[in-house]
Design a protein around this motif. Structure first.
Motif, PDB file in Angstrom:
ATOM      1  N   VAL A  70       0.851  -1.198   0.000  1.00  0.00           N
ATOM      2  CA  VAL A  70       0.000   0.000   0.000  1.00  0.00           C
ATOM      3  C   VAL A  70       0.882   1.242   0.000  1.00  0.00           C
ATOM      4  O   VAL A  70       0.603   2.223  -0.710  1.00  0.00           O
ATOM      5  N   GLY A  71       1.985   1.209   0.746  1.00  0.00           N
ATOM      6  CA  GLY A  71       2.920   2.335   0.761  1.00  0.00           C
ATOM      7  C   GLY A  71       3.531   2.581  -0.602  1.00  0.00           C
ATOM      8  O   GLY A  71       3.650   3.736  -1.052  1.00  0.00           O
ATOM      9  N   VAL A  72       3.907   1.510  -1.287  1.00  0.00           N
ATOM     10  CA  VAL A  72       4.470   1.633  -2.638  1.00  0.00           C
ATOM     11  C   VAL A  72       3.420   2.209  -3.588  1.00  0.00           C
ATOM     12  O   VAL A  72       3.695   3.111  -4.387  1.00  0.00           O
ATOM     13  N   ALA A  73       2.200   1.699  -3.493  1.00  0.00           N
ATOM     14  CA  ALA A  73       1.123   2.170  -4.365  1.00  0.00           C
ATOM     15  C   ALA A  73       0.786   3.632  -4.066  1.00  0.00           C
ATOM     16  O   ALA A  73       0.556   4.428  -4.993  1.00  0.00           O
TER      17      ALA A  73
ATOM     18  N   LEU B 278      -2.134   0.820 -13.224  1.00  0.00           N
ATOM     19  CA  LEU B 278      -1.142   1.010 -12.173  1.00  0.00           C
ATOM     20  C   LEU B 278      -0.811  -0.308 -11.471  1.00  0.00           C
ATOM     21  O   LEU B 278       0.361  -0.616 -11.244  1.00  0.00           O
ATOM     22  N   ALA B 279      -1.811  -1.092 -11.138  1.00  0.00           N
ATOM     23  CA  ALA B 279      -1.583  -2.360 -10.437  1.00  0.00           C
ATOM     24  C   ALA B 279      -0.731  -3.303 -11.288  1.00  0.00           C
ATOM     25  O   ALA B 279       0.197  -3.946 -10.780  1.00  0.00           O
ATOM     26  N   ALA B 280      -1.003  -3.382 -12.577  1.00  0.00           N
ATOM     27  CA  ALA B 280      -0.215  -4.246 -13.470  1.00  0.00           C
ATOM     28  C   ALA B 280       1.220  -3.770 -13.544  1.00  0.00           C
ATOM     29  O   ALA B 280       2.159  -4.581 -13.527  1.00  0.00           O
ATOM     30  N   ARG B 281       1.409  -2.461 -13.599  1.00  0.00           N
ATOM     31  CA  ARG B 281       2.768  -1.922 -13.656  1.00  0.00           C
ATOM     32  C   ARG B 281       3.532  -2.235 -12.373  1.00  0.00           C
ATOM     33  O   ARG B 281       4.681  -2.656 -12.403  1.00  0.00           O
ATOM     34  N   LEU B 282       2.864  -2.066 -11.220  1.00  0.00           N
ATOM     35  CA  LEU B 282       3.518  -2.353  -9.940  1.00  0.00           C
ATOM     36  C   LEU B 282       3.850  -3.845  -9.812  1.00  0.00           C
ATOM     37  O   LEU B 282       4.899  -4.208  -9.271  1.00  0.00           O
TER      38      LEU B 282
ATOM     39  N   ARG C 216      -3.705  -9.095  -8.998  1.00  0.00           N
ATOM     40  CA  ARG C 216      -4.867  -8.985  -8.095  1.00  0.00           C
ATOM     41  C   ARG C 216      -4.452  -8.458  -6.728  1.00  0.00           C
ATOM     42  O   ARG C 216      -5.147  -7.628  -6.135  1.00  0.00           O
ATOM     43  N   SER C 217      -3.319  -8.888  -6.210  1.00  0.00           N
ATOM     44  CA  SER C 217      -2.847  -8.375  -4.920  1.00  0.00           C
ATOM     45  C   SER C 217      -2.510  -6.892  -5.014  1.00  0.00           C
ATOM     46  O   SER C 217      -2.801  -6.115  -4.102  1.00  0.00           O
ATOM     47  N   TRP C 218      -1.906  -6.494  -6.124  1.00  0.00           N
ATOM     48  CA  TRP C 218      -1.591  -5.080  -6.320  1.00  0.00           C
ATOM     49  C   TRP C 218      -2.859  -4.255  -6.505  1.00  0.00           C
ATOM     50  O   TRP C 218      -2.929  -3.099  -6.093  1.00  0.00           O
ATOM     51  N   GLN C 219      -3.897  -4.839  -7.125  1.00  0.00           N
ATOM     52  CA  GLN C 219      -5.159  -4.121  -7.263  1.00  0.00           C
ATOM     53  C   GLN C 219      -5.744  -3.795  -5.894  1.00  0.00           C
ATOM     54  O   GLN C 219      -6.248  -2.693  -5.671  1.00  0.00           O
ATOM     55  N   ARG C 220      -5.637  -4.760  -4.973  1.00  0.00           N
ATOM     56  CA  ARG C 220      -6.134  -4.516  -3.612  1.00  0.00           C
ATOM     57  C   ARG C 220      -5.310  -3.432  -2.926  1.00  0.00           C
ATOM     58  O   ARG C 220      -5.850  -2.554  -2.251  1.00  0.00           O
ATOM     59  N   ALA C 221      -3.986  -3.495  -3.090  1.00  0.00           N
ATOM     60  CA  ALA C 221      -3.109  -2.491  -2.479  1.00  0.00           C
ATOM     61  C   ALA C 221      -3.395  -1.102  -3.061  1.00  0.00           C
ATOM     62  O   ALA C 221      -3.453  -0.112  -2.327  1.00  0.00           O
ATOM     63  N   VAL C 222      -3.598  -1.041  -4.375  1.00  0.00           N
ATOM     64  CA  VAL C 222      -3.896   0.247  -5.019  1.00  0.00           C
ATOM     65  C   VAL C 222      -5.239   0.774  -4.520  1.00  0.00           C
ATOM     66  O   VAL C 222      -5.382   1.988  -4.283  1.00  0.00           O
ATOM     67  N   ALA C 223      -6.216  -0.087  -4.329  1.00  0.00           N
ATOM     68  CA  ALA C 223      -7.522   0.356  -3.836  1.00  0.00           C
ATOM     69  C   ALA C 223      -7.385   0.971  -2.439  1.00  0.00           C
ATOM     70  O   ALA C 223      -7.970   2.027  -2.159  1.00  0.00           O
TER      71      ALA C 223
END
Length: 165
Positions: free
Chosen positions: A110-113, A127-131, A140-147
């Motif tokens: 979440v901090g990175v996002a 953004l999630a795909a790039r991260l 999917r995990s990055w999508q949650r973090a970005v949200a």
């Protein structure tokens, strides 16, 4: 000679005990899908940890050599170390992605996002795909973090506290 035990869980075939998938589920505590996956993926597993082949089929029920199943399970426990699987070997969680053991990793993501949102001046498509590409992990995990990060970012920019914090 056929000797059935408990709804066709075990029987004797050619002088040896054979067991059904239901018996294997009782032994291991694994779900039906896990037992089916062990069998389906037996070709890619190391020989000592490979699920046994079908010895007998009666109707739609497959039976496996009991000694081979017990040896398979002992090797699996030794290598994977799960004892009884419980809930298919998955990490405990709340069903909404909130895994207590992984919360520090989630907070880091979440901090990175959040840093990426600040750098880009707000949410951007992909953004999630790039991260995920840059930092590893699944989209999917990055999508949650970005949200989560987006809620924090919006609270920062509007001066309100995010809901639930």
């Amino acid at each position: 000679m056929v000797v059935s035990e408990g709804m066709g869980l075990r029987r004797v075939h050619e002088g040896r005990w054979v067991v059904s998938r239901a018996w294997i589920r009782e032994l291991t505590g694994a779900s039906s899908s896990t037992v089916e996956r062990w069998y389906a993926q037996r070709g890619v597993q190391p020989e000592g940890r490979r699920h046994p082949e079908v010895v007998l089929t009666v109707g739609r029920t497959h039976y496996f050599d009991q000694q081979a199943v017990e040896a398979f399970w002992a090797a699996w426990q030794e290598e994977v170390g799960t004892g009884r699987l419980g809930a298919a070997g998955r990490k405990p969680g709340d069903g909404h992605g909130g895994y207590s053991a992984d919360r520090s990793q989630r907070d880091q993501a979440v901090g990175v996002a959040l840093a990426a949102l600040r750098e880009e001046g707000g949410p951007r498509r992909g953004l999630a795909a790039r991260l995920a590409r840059e930092h590893g992990g699944v989209v999917r995990s990055w999508q949650r973090a970005v949200a989560e990060a987006r809620a924090l970012y919006e609270a920062e920019t509007t001066g309100t506290a995010p809901e639930g914090l």
